[in-house]
Scaffold this motif. Structure first.
Motif, PDB file in Angstrom:
ATOM      1  N   THR A  62      49.794  41.310  42.825  1.00 27.98           N
ATOM      2  CA  THR A  62      49.176  40.461  43.921  1.00 27.98           C
ATOM      3  C   THR A  62      49.946  39.296  44.130  1.00 27.98           C
ATOM      4  O   THR A  62      50.367  38.396  43.556  1.00 27.98           O
ATOM      5  N   CYS A  78      42.937  36.681  41.741  1.00 30.50           N
ATOM      6  CA  CYS A  78      42.019  36.662  42.944  1.00 30.50           C
ATOM      7  C   CYS A  78      40.853  37.735  42.702  1.00 30.50           C
ATOM      8  O   CYS A  78      40.805  38.534  41.640  1.00 30.50           O
ATOM      9  N   GLY A  79      39.961  37.827  43.287  1.00 28.66           N
ATOM     10  CA  GLY A  79      38.878  38.477  43.404  1.00 28.66           C
ATOM     11  C   GLY A  79      38.274  38.768  41.927  1.00 28.66           C
ATOM     12  O   GLY A  79      37.786  37.864  41.291  1.00 28.66           O
ATOM     13  N   THR A  80      37.961  40.159  41.527  1.00 32.67           N
ATOM     14  CA  THR A  80      37.369  40.451  40.575  1.00 32.67           C
ATOM     15  C   THR A  80      38.151  39.619  39.375  1.00 32.67           C
ATOM     16  O   THR A  80      37.252  39.096  38.223  1.00 32.67           O
ATOM     17  N   ALA A  81      39.226  39.851  39.266  1.00 32.69           N
ATOM     18  CA  ALA A  81      40.076  39.093  38.046  1.00 32.69           C
ATOM     19  C   ALA A  81      39.861  37.679  38.043  1.00 32.69           C
ATOM     20  O   ALA A  81      39.906  37.086  36.679  1.00 32.69           O
ATOM     21  N   GLU A 117      31.923  45.642  48.651  1.00 31.77           N
ATOM     22  CA  GLU A 117      33.031  46.154  48.760  1.00 31.77           C
ATOM     23  C   GLU A 117      32.885  47.645  48.926  1.00 31.77           C
ATOM     24  O   GLU A 117      33.449  48.266  49.944  1.00 31.77           O
ATOM     25  N   SER A 143      45.688  39.629  36.335  1.00 28.52           N
ATOM     26  CA  SER A 143      45.893  40.480  37.498  1.00 28.52           C
ATOM     27  C   SER A 143      46.080  41.861  36.965  1.00 28.52           C
ATOM     28  O   SER A 143      46.744  42.004  36.197  1.00 28.52           O
ATOM     29  N   GLN A 144      44.942  42.911  37.616  1.00 26.83           N
ATOM     30  CA  GLN A 144      45.146  44.170  37.099  1.00 26.83           C
ATOM     31  C   GLN A 144      46.524  44.829  37.262  1.00 26.83           C
ATOM     32  O   GLN A 144      47.220  45.175  36.398  1.00 26.83           O
ATOM     33  N   SER A 145      46.846  44.583  38.808  1.00 28.52           N
ATOM     34  CA  SER A 145      48.096  45.332  39.305  1.00 28.52           C
ATOM     35  C   SER A 145      49.307  44.678  38.687  1.00 28.52           C
ATOM     36  O   SER A 145      50.268  45.261  38.628  1.00 28.52           O
ATOM     37  N   VAL A 171      39.543  51.836  43.968  1.00 22.08           N
ATOM     38  CA  VAL A 171      39.778  50.506  44.428  1.00 22.08           C
ATOM     39  C   VAL A 171      39.107  49.256  44.007  1.00 22.08           C
ATOM     40  O   VAL A 171      39.545  48.323  43.606  1.00 22.08           O
ATOM     41  N   ALA A 172      37.651  49.603  43.676  1.00 19.12           N
ATOM     42  CA  ALA A 172      36.806  48.417  43.015  1.00 19.12           C
ATOM     43  C   ALA A 172      37.113  48.584  41.560  1.00 19.12           C
ATOM     44  O   ALA A 172      37.263  49.608  40.983  1.00 19.12           O
ATOM     45  N   SER A 173      37.524  47.336  41.147  1.00 24.64           N
ATOM     46  CA  SER A 173      37.927  47.346  39.934  1.00 24.64           C
ATOM     47  C   SER A 173      36.719  47.501  38.807  1.00 24.64           C
ATOM     48  O   SER A 173      35.716  46.905  38.851  1.00 24.64           O
ATOM     49  N   LYS A 232      31.253  43.570  44.008  1.00 18.98           N
ATOM     50  CA  LYS A 232      31.319  44.983  43.799  1.00 18.98           C
ATOM     51  C   LYS A 232      30.361  45.834  44.788  1.00 18.98           C
ATOM     52  O   LYS A 232      30.885  47.065  45.591  1.00 18.98           O
TER      53      LYS A 232
HETATM   54  C1  F6R Z   1      37.659  43.945  43.404  1.00 11.86           C
HETATM   55  C2  F6R Z   1      39.081  44.191  43.440  1.00 11.86           C
HETATM   56  C3  F6R Z   1      39.787  42.954  43.879  1.00 11.86           C
HETATM   57  C4  F6R Z   1      40.951  42.622  42.896  1.00 11.86           C
HETATM   58  C5  F6R Z   1      41.838  41.527  43.552  1.00 11.86           C
HETATM   59  C6  F6R Z   1      42.928  41.227  42.288  1.00 11.86           C
HETATM   60  O1  F6R Z   1      37.019  45.222  42.987  1.00 11.86           O
HETATM   61  O2  F6R Z   1      39.511  45.185  42.964  1.00 11.86           O
HETATM   62  O3  F6R Z   1      38.994  41.949  44.136  1.00 11.86           O
HETATM   63  O4  F6R Z   1      40.271  42.329  41.691  1.00 11.86           O
HETATM   64  O5  F6R Z   1      42.625  42.078  44.640  1.00 11.86           O
HETATM   65  O6  F6R Z   1      43.719  42.432  41.992  1.00 11.86           O
HETATM   66  P1  F6R Z   1      44.780  42.231  40.848  1.00 11.86           P
HETATM   67  O7  F6R Z   1      43.720  42.273  39.611  1.00 11.86           O
HETATM   68  O8  F6R Z   1      45.488  43.418  40.814  1.00 11.86           O
HETATM   69  O9  F6R Z   1      45.588  41.131  40.849  1.00 11.86           O
END
Ligand code: F6R
Length: 363
Positions: free
Chosen positions: A106, A54-57, A242, A101-103, A152-154, A239
């Motif tokens: 998701t 999702c998103g940045t990932a 956001e 996914s960073q976290s 919050v912004a990756s 970015k």
């Molecule tokens: C943008 C941002 C979001 C995450 C997205 C996925 O700056 O942070 O678009 O990239 O919510 O989150 P993760 O990587 O944690 O799955």
């Protein structure tokens, strides 16, 4: 602890040379060999990779598609998880699913993973949290080693994801024999230079802050890029919207004339991401189309590109020279800094933008 920075985002942007170094150390040894987990990805047996995020990932995945396809001739599909999971796609044999996914929490990405596991696919993941649900439910869990990301912004997670994905693409190229050992060694030497080049780019922060003061007055902003810089245009726009709440869209440069060019007038800044690479002249001709309609171009390029195409641009941001394959990682830095300084100029809550959560655990 913000370590003296005004915002976590500023700190995390500045940390990138160091944390990318950590990612490199995790996957490369001193002799320049690539180490992926032994139980892991056997690229000789993988015929297709299905990447979901999702998103940045998901933009990191889109960049990686260019790398896997160009370097390793390995076909890649990229999907956003919220669409993928309900589409219930069919797969061809020997597909590996890769979740970024960073976290690692998701909800949509995790649901997509479970769907692929039910379908019997090999499950690989790239996360920043080794104990996360996505990592735990994977057959092969790769860490990015970015350290805790609080803004919050990756930012640093994105460039560490890209770094790890580039190494995976090189490994695939090695195993599949699509690059020679000498070519791989060259890429690895260049990869080691990345932290230094990012450091040099970070020193352009004041210059980018000047440009951002102008950007802060805009209502709409477009970002353009070609090839692997196209996903960077998407990331730059995400970015900016956001954290500064300015409406921004990213487009593939070649799509401009298929619609978005109607938006261009003297009030619309257009950020053009154009390292000198084999597609440079094509991107520049799209930039000329913008200039012909009095659009305000912010050209992000290198010294050679500035010389060839800087004329007519309202602002030129000149980055260090970088081999084309690695440009998407370096060009993330000015995109982050533009968004950051624009948001600061607008006085928004940079680290906690309205309506957003760091980890989206609901669908
Ligand atoms: C943008 C941002 C979001 C995450 C997205 C996925 O700056 O942070 O678009 O990239 O919510 O989150 P993760 O990587 O944690 O799955």
């Amino acid at each position: 602890d913000k370590a003296g920075y005004k915002h976590f985002m500023a700190k995390e942007i500045a940390e990138q040379p160091a944390v990318i170094g950590t990612t490199l150390d995790r996957y490369l040894d001193a002799e320049g060999r690539i180490h992926l987990p032994a139980n892991g990805l056997d690229f000789a047996r993988i015929d297709r990779i299905s990447m979901v995020a999702c998103g940045t990932a998901s933009y990191a995945c889109q960049v990686a598609k260019y790398w896997f396809e160009q370097l390793a001739r390995l076909p890649v599909d990229v999907d956003i998880a919220s669409e993928f999971r309900y589409r219930e796609p069919p797969f061809v044999a020997n597909t590996t699913a890769l979740f970024v996914s960073q976290s690692g929490e998701t909800a949509d990405t995790l649901a997509a993973l479970r769907y692929c596991a039910e379908q019997g696919l090999q499950i690989a993941s790239l996360t920043n949290v080794p104990e996360s649900s996505i990592a735990r439910e994977s057959d092969v869990a790769l860490p990015i080693e970015a350290g805790v990301e609080i803004g919050v912004a990756s930012t640093k997670a994105f460039t560490c994801q890209l770094t790890a994905l580039f190494i995976m693409a090189l490994k695939a190229a090695q195993v599949r024999g699509t690059l020679t050992p000498a070519q791989i060694a060259d890429h690895l030497v260049q990869l080691r230079q990345l932290p230094g080049l990012i450091n040099a780019t970070l020193s352009l922060s004041d210059r980018i802050e000047d440009v951002s003061r102008k950007l802060a007055e805009a209502r709409d902003v477009l970002f353009l890029g070609r090839g692997a810089l196209y996903p960077l245009a998407l990331e730059g726009a995400l970015k900016l919207k956001e954290i500064s709440y300015i409406h921004a869209e990213g487009y593939a440069s070649g799509e401009l004339k298929h619609g978005p060019i109607a938006l261009i007038d003297r009030k619309v800044p257009v950020v053009v991401l154009a390292p000198t690479d084999p597609l440079f002249d094509k991107t520049v001709s799209n930039m000329q189309e913008v200039l012909a309609r009095e659009g305000k171009v912010i050209l992000i390029t290198d010294a050679a590109g500035a010389k060839r195409a800087g004329e007519g641009a309202a602002h030129v941001i000149t980055l260090p020279e970088i081999p084309p394959a690695l440009a998407p990682i370096l060009y993330a830095i000015p995109a982050q800094l533009l968004a950051y300084h624009t948001a600061v100029a607008k006085g928004t809550d940079v680290d906690q933008p309205r309506n957003l959560a760091k980890s989206v655990t609901v669908e």
